[in-house]
Design an enzyme around this catalytic site. Sequence first.
Site, PDB file in Angstrom:
ATOM      1  N   GLU A  52      24.566 -67.279  37.478  1.00  0.00           N
ATOM      2  CA  GLU A  52      23.184 -67.584  37.889  1.00  0.00           C
ATOM      3  C   GLU A  52      22.220 -67.391  36.719  1.00  0.00           C
ATOM      4  O   GLU A  52      21.127 -66.833  36.886  1.00  0.00           O
ATOM      5  CB  GLU A  52      22.777 -66.682  39.065  1.00  0.00           C
ATOM      6  CG  GLU A  52      23.593 -66.928  40.321  1.00  0.00           C
ATOM      7  CD  GLU A  52      23.164 -66.053  41.497  1.00  0.00           C
ATOM      8  OE1 GLU A  52      22.196 -65.271  41.361  1.00  0.00           O
ATOM      9  OE2 GLU A  52      23.815 -66.159  42.549  1.00  0.00           O
ATOM     10  N   LYS A  96      32.047 -78.093  25.108  1.00  0.00           N
ATOM     11  CA  LYS A  96      32.330 -76.854  25.852  1.00  0.00           C
ATOM     12  C   LYS A  96      33.646 -76.209  25.417  1.00  0.00           C
ATOM     13  O   LYS A  96      33.746 -74.988  25.308  1.00  0.00           O
ATOM     14  CB  LYS A  96      32.330 -77.127  27.353  1.00  0.00           C
ATOM     15  CG  LYS A  96      30.948 -77.501  27.862  1.00  0.00           C
ATOM     16  CD  LYS A  96      30.892 -77.671  29.334  1.00  0.00           C
ATOM     17  CE  LYS A  96      29.572 -78.295  29.762  1.00  0.00           C
ATOM     18  NZ  LYS A  96      28.386 -77.522  29.363  1.00  0.00           N
ATOM     19  N   ASN A 114      28.758 -60.853  30.065  1.00  0.00           N
ATOM     20  CA  ASN A 114      27.298 -60.980  30.166  1.00  0.00           C
ATOM     21  C   ASN A 114      26.629 -60.538  28.864  1.00  0.00           C
ATOM     22  O   ASN A 114      25.659 -61.151  28.416  1.00  0.00           O
ATOM     23  CB  ASN A 114      26.757 -60.082  31.290  1.00  0.00           C
ATOM     24  CG  ASN A 114      26.821 -60.754  32.645  1.00  0.00           C
ATOM     25  OD1 ASN A 114      27.120 -61.941  32.743  1.00  0.00           O
ATOM     26  ND2 ASN A 114      26.543 -60.006  33.690  1.00  0.00           N
ATOM     27  N   ASP A 162      29.396 -70.878  27.774  1.00  0.00           N
ATOM     28  CA  ASP A 162      30.685 -70.915  27.060  1.00  0.00           C
ATOM     29  C   ASP A 162      31.027 -69.529  26.506  1.00  0.00           C
ATOM     30  O   ASP A 162      32.181 -69.092  26.548  1.00  0.00           O
ATOM     31  CB  ASP A 162      30.624 -71.942  25.922  1.00  0.00           C
ATOM     32  CG  ASP A 162      30.373 -73.339  26.459  1.00  0.00           C
ATOM     33  OD1 ASP A 162      30.916 -73.656  27.541  1.00  0.00           O
ATOM     34  OD2 ASP A 162      29.636 -74.117  25.826  1.00  0.00           O
TER      35      ASP A 162
END
Length: 293
Positions: A211, A40, A266, A242
């Site tokens: 989500e 990560k 996003n 990530d």
Amino acid sequence: MSKICVIGSSSMDLVVTSKKRPKAGETVLGDSFKTVPGGKGANQAVAAARLGAEVCMIGCVGDDHYGKDILDNFKANGVLTDYVEPVTGQESGTAHIVLAEGDNSIIVVKGANDHVTPEYVQQAQPALKEADIVLIQQEIPEETVDYVSGLCKTLGIPLLLNPAPARPLRRETIENAAYITPNEHEASILFKGLSQEEALQRYPGKLFITEGKNGVRYHNGHEEKLIPAFPVEAIDTTGAGDTFNAGFAIALSEGKDIESALRFANRAASLSVLKFGAQGGMPKREEVERELS
Ligand code: RIB
């Protein structure tokens, strides 16, 4: 150019693709096997570098061939590695990933990532002090996350804590972080006893619950908001979170307001799932901007 410091894991992902995920006690035949860079921390560092930040990684690798490959990969992506140390006699972290039925399942063996201790971070303070924002996750020892949260608070550097994988956090660590980005499962562990709505309301402008293909939810002090994800046909969702965290950190450090920062993050995350491997699809800055415009 934003300066980002990432403190976290650097691993090799061992990825099997299969049509079916085996149940306990079952053997299935897979389709392919590949090793690709992951972890990560490393994923967030590479994503941030591709998105145009100057990135310094603070982490550890093993003294095995994976460690060398991980270091080479950082360099190929322009991530500064002055504070990525090979640990003698230690294996690199590995993530054992099954890609099946449209999603991944992952077992992480931390290996050298367990050497990212508070003392180790302390000697990397010169890099940390230069940062506009610090990113941290939870594939390193718990006490390091607590220590870094206190240090960032003292130094006045915003800390973005991505609490993955899930584990309970000290209240003080939550208070010290500027931004916290769990997914729904991680949020339910962090804020046990609170509904998601109550948790968001308690930490307006600080808690951002991801989500997946729905988007990101947060509270702006007046009301709860969902910033929708961009719909795409995902090939591999590994590393999407990530990419989101890196994009969000960069956008915030550039002074974007929260909603614009979430849209940027996003968009970057939606592009990242279009290719195989955690880092395979991580986009460059221009690609994200082109899509946003
Ligand atoms: O977030 C995705 C990462 O989690 C993978 O690259 C794997 O290394 C696991 O740690």
